[in-house]
Scaffold this active site. Structure first.
Site, PDB file in Angstrom:
ATOM      1  N   SER A 126     -25.064  20.479 -18.110  1.00  8.99           N
ATOM      2  CA  SER A 126     -24.972  19.357 -17.175  1.00  8.99           C
ATOM      3  C   SER A 126     -23.705  19.479 -16.350  1.00  8.99           C
ATOM      4  O   SER A 126     -22.624  19.659 -16.913  1.00  8.99           O
ATOM      5  CB  SER A 126     -24.945  18.029 -17.924  1.00  8.99           C
ATOM      6  OG  SER A 126     -26.086  17.901 -18.707  1.00  8.99           O
ATOM      7  N   GLN A 128     -20.782  21.404 -21.188  1.00  8.47           N
ATOM      8  CA  GLN A 128     -21.177  21.885 -22.511  1.00  8.47           C
ATOM      9  C   GLN A 128     -22.078  23.112 -22.394  1.00  8.47           C
ATOM     10  O   GLN A 128     -23.039  23.103 -21.620  1.00  8.47           O
ATOM     11  CB  GLN A 128     -21.949  20.767 -23.216  1.00  8.47           C
ATOM     12  CG  GLN A 128     -22.412  21.117 -24.617  1.00  8.47           C
ATOM     13  CD  GLN A 128     -23.319  20.029 -25.188  1.00  8.47           C
ATOM     14  OE1 GLN A 128     -24.275  19.610 -24.552  1.00  8.47           O
ATOM     15  NE2 GLN A 128     -23.006  19.574 -26.375  1.00  8.47           N
ATOM     16  N   GLY A 129     -21.778  24.149 -23.154  1.00  7.74           N
ATOM     17  CA  GLY A 129     -22.626  25.340 -23.166  1.00  7.74           C
ATOM     18  C   GLY A 129     -23.209  25.582 -24.549  1.00  7.74           C
ATOM     19  O   GLY A 129     -22.632  26.293 -25.374  1.00  7.74           O
ATOM     20  N   GLU A 177     -22.945  13.366 -29.138  1.00  8.51           N
ATOM     21  CA  GLU A 177     -23.869  13.426 -28.005  1.00  8.51           C
ATOM     22  C   GLU A 177     -25.064  12.500 -28.229  1.00  8.51           C
ATOM     23  O   GLU A 177     -25.461  11.758 -27.349  1.00  8.51           O
ATOM     24  CB  GLU A 177     -24.358  14.862 -27.784  1.00  8.51           C
ATOM     25  CG  GLU A 177     -25.270  14.961 -26.564  1.00  8.51           C
ATOM     26  CD  GLU A 177     -25.830  16.365 -26.325  1.00  8.51           C
ATOM     27  OE1 GLU A 177     -25.676  17.221 -27.214  1.00  8.51           O
ATOM     28  OE2 GLU A 177     -26.418  16.572 -25.258  1.00  8.51           O
TER      29      GLU A 177
END
Lengths: 401, 380
Positions: A167, A132-133, A250
């Site tokens: 991550s 994830q960015g 999330e």
């Protein structure tokens, strides 16, 4: 009910017949924590690869996803039964990761048919590992102020910028990222949600070390990275809506992890057991330290109350009620209770909690220390506690800006 | 165990809430206090509640009740807690009638339960003593054999609604020493028994309470509730269930206190803006919300566990009482603080919630007590 029980028998029989012997009761390595798949997969044991393959063939790595994308077409109730049977047989999850838990559900909801056809089957089969960015060095809690930009160049975007707290960025194949596609409008209205192959020229990744000594986190740099327009998920400039939906996943995932008491790493000693070992006293009788005893009870009760609230929320959903606002409390409460737990574990261990590595400290003691340090991040990542409280104050309680 | 209200329970909650809004605004509670009402509640309203079937919820159908569970009773108690209704659910239903339902002889049940369910008779449980604090087994009141019967002597404090009770269930020691579990016996003592004195006590929360003195009160053998010397278990079961009921009431009053405080945060302006726009207050309001939601889950779980006779029930009761006690004190302290000066005045209602919360928190064991019990039941 009878149908569900029939499914239970069927699922148990299939799992038992197809799970390789070597993976049963397999103690997962703390670093790996199961099958994450990807182009360069790491296996806990060779049979874990077999396990992934047979489950993926059956669609049971993503049991509730539609069969046309490789999923298992199971109802939520059936998937829950499958999960129960898997745990009962002490089998590891065939596949884990952000493809299944985060981008997959988001693709199902917002993806075009072509995007679903391209990405979902590869997630199901564990062929592509996702990261994830979202956050940037200058965009933490104020995520919408992000600056990584995507500029049109024919049928492509050219992407420039930096993402942090990615991550497993160093182990992942694709990244779903938020980028600015319009600077002339309100900050939330100029963001797009885009899917990027990490092997594209111009992408570089650097690991970040945390105060706990190491971490899965990375920083990802993008320099003139060329990505087709077709990789935008949802509308161009409409990425904020997609991002918020995914953040919901999330946060509930984070809450689930703490709710489950530490995930797949095997059972850890309770605080009371740890205290009994350290403090002694007669088993069954009150611990010799009344203050610690009270704090341990408080923490157990905090966790229990959290679990019951999680259950209440799920029971209400099962009963067909609208999702209640109680779910807004999960992230802040679960993470902070976990922080209190790790601090209490430190306190119980006393001087033995102060080791970093090497002689004189056993594995459990060192884990305790690292876990305490790592837990400090729980109330920061995935939306700080302060942001969670703002959300409750504004959206649940209706307090004015 | 499903932590969700059934359609019937939802409907019941709505009915009680409507009834409370119509018949029991806070102004009524205030008037009962200001007028120094001798019993502190309305017998007429109690009979209406009985006619609606609420008083008889936990009483067997054979004795005129609805034979429903603690879960249903909690559904009734929560909205009554919202309006601080002083009617004697806790004393007569959750303590008195419950002791007879769980341990009474057929004769005792037949004599009392139908009249309780009809709203005609009141009961009270006299267990607390000057030195017992929250320990249910610390009983110094003694019952000595006297022919076929017994003579009871001792002092009981803060007997809830003891002033109106037609009969008291008295915990007395028939053997053993003051803190022993064995040797406690419950007796059903009519309020007009010779040697029994009942004196009104005034508590900070205005809940009806009484000092009860027993000077050689004579009862016959048929007065024993449950088995001789085995009263500790019965008493614990009754008080556990009543504790959950009290928690449901606390949940209602903390929710109401919070709703009023939130409304004030939105309406009150200082420095030219609503005070609820200040982040210092917003975050504290959000923390309160979290505590109330956690408390709600615990109340629902404990009530269902008690109804199911679950082994985990005693721990869930302690979990719930500890949570509700801490939450109620937090919510009501913050309620007064966030109201500012006006919150300190007697004229404003918010102070009633503070007083009720504190009294409830220190009834049937406070948060510390229940954390210790949780730990003890968990083997540490």
């Amino acid at each position: 009910m009878a149908e569900l029980e029939a499914f239970r028998a069927e699922a148990a029989e299939w799992l038992d017949a197809n799970a390789p012997q070597a993976i049963r009761s397999l103690r997962l390595h703390a670093e790996l924590g199961g099958n994450w798949g990807g182009r360069h997969p790491l296996w806990e044991a060779p049979e874990m690869e077999t396990w992934l393959r047979v489950c993926a063939d059956k669609g049971w790595t993503a049991p509730t996803w539609p069969g046309e994308y490789g999923g298992g077409d199971l109802s939520n109730a059936e998937a829950k039964v499958l999960e129960q049977e898997r745990k009962r047989l002490q089998l590891p999850e065939p596949l884990t990761g952000f493809g299944l838990s985060m981008i997959g559900p988001t693709l199902l909801r917002f993806g075009s048919e072509a995007q679903k056809q391209e990405h979902l089957p590869k997630i199901v089969r564990g062929e592509i590992r996702w990261c994830q960015g979202y956050s940037e060095p200058e965009a933490g809690s104020d995520l919408a102020s992000l600056q990584a930009r995507a500029e049109r160049d024919g049928d492509d975007f050219l992407i420039n910028g930096t993402k942090v707290w990615t991550s497993y960025g160093d182990l992942s194949d694709w990244i779903f990222a938020l980028v600015r596609t319009n600077s002339a409008v309100k900050k939330q209205a100029g963001i797009s949600f885009i899917l990027i192959d990490m092997e594209t020229p111009g992408v570089s990744v650097r690991p970040i070390k945390l105060i706990s000594g190491k971490s899965p986190f990375c920083e990802a740099h993008f320099e003139n990275v060329r990505v087709p327009l077709a990789n935008v998920l949802g509308e161009i400039d409409g990425g904020w809506t997609v991002a918020k939906a995914l953040l919901g996943h999330e946060r509930s995932m984070i809450a689930d992890v703490f709710g489950a008491g530490g995930g797949a790493r095997g059972r850890r000693a309770t605080l009371a057991e740890q205290a009994r070992e350290v403090l002694g006293g007669t088993p069954g009788e009150p611990l010799p330290d009344a203050l610690l005893r009270d704090r341990i009870a408080q923490n157990e009760m905090d966790m229990k109350a959290f679990h019951l609230t999680l259950q209440r929320s799920r029971d209400a959903a099962k009963a067909g009620q609208q999702p209640g606002s109680e779910s807004s409390i999960f992230k802040v409460w679960a993470t902070e209770a976990n922080q209190r737990r790790t601090e209490l574990a430190m306190q119980i261990a006393g001087p033995q909690a102060l080791g970093w590595e090497g002689a004189g400290f056993d594995e459990a003691e060192l884990d305790c220390t690292r876990a305490w340090l790592r837990a400090r991040g729980n109330s920061i990542e995935g939306g700080t506690s302060e942001v969670q409280l703002n959300i409750i104050a504004k959206h649940v309680l209706g307090l004015p800006d | 165990m499903q932590l969700v209200l059934s359609e019937d329970q939802e409907l019941l909650a709505k009915t009680v809430a409507d009834f409370a809004a119509e018949h029991s605004p806070l102004a009524r509670f205030r008037a009962l206090r200001d007028d120094a009402d001798p019993i502190g509640f309305s017998k007429a309203l109690w009979r209406e509640m009985a006619e609606l079937g609420w008083v008889g919820i936990p009483i067997p159908e054979a004795h005129g009740g609805a034979e429903l569970g603690l879960a249903e009773l909690c559904v009734v108690l929560e909205p009554l807690g919202r309006c601080l209704a002083p009617e004697p659910f806790l004393s007569t239903v959750l303590l008195g009638a419950a002791a007879l339902v769980r341990g009474g002889t057929e004769q005792q049940q037949a004599a009392w339960l139908p009249r309780v369910a009809a709203g005609e008779a009141f009961l009270a449980l006299a267990h607390q003593e000057p030195r017992s604090r929250y320990d249910l087994q610390r009983i110094e009141t003694r019952a000595e054999r006297d022919g076929d019967g017994w003579r009871i002597s001792g002092e009981k404090i803060q007997v809830l609604d003891g002033i109106v009770a037609d009969a008291l269930i008295v915990a007395a020691r028939t053997s053993g020493d003051a803190a022993d579990a064995a040797g406690i016996t419950l007796f059903l003592v009519p309020a007009d028994a010779g040697g029994l004195e009942v004196e009104r006590q005034h508590r900070v929360d205005e809940r009806g309470a009484a000092l009860v003195t027993l000077a050689g009160v004579a009862v016959d053998a048929a007065a024993i509730v449950g088995a001789e010397g085995q009263g500790a278990r019965l008493l614990q079961g009754v008080v556990d269930a009543a504790t959950v009921g009290l928690c449901a009431e606390m949940l209602g009053s903390m929710q109401e206190c919070f709703d009023r405080t939130l409304a004030y945060l939105k309406a009150r302006e200082q420095f030219g803006v609503p005070i609820g726009s200040f982040q210092a207050l917003k975050h504290r309001a959000a923390e309160i919300y979290i505590q109330i939601e956690l408390a709600r889950s615990c109340v629902m779980a404990a009530a269902r566990a008690v109804d199911a006779g679950d082994d985990e029930a005693p721990r869930l009761v302690s979990l719930t009482k500890a949570r509700c006690s801490d939450a109620a004190i937090l919510v009501t302290n913050e309620g007064v603080q966030m109201h500012g000066g006006i919150g300190m005045t007697d004229e404003h209602d918010i102070g009633f919630f503070l007083k009720r919360a504190r009294a409830a928190a220190q009834t049937f064991g406070d948060a510390d007590f229940h954390r210790a019990r949780w730990a003890g039941l968990g083997g540490y």
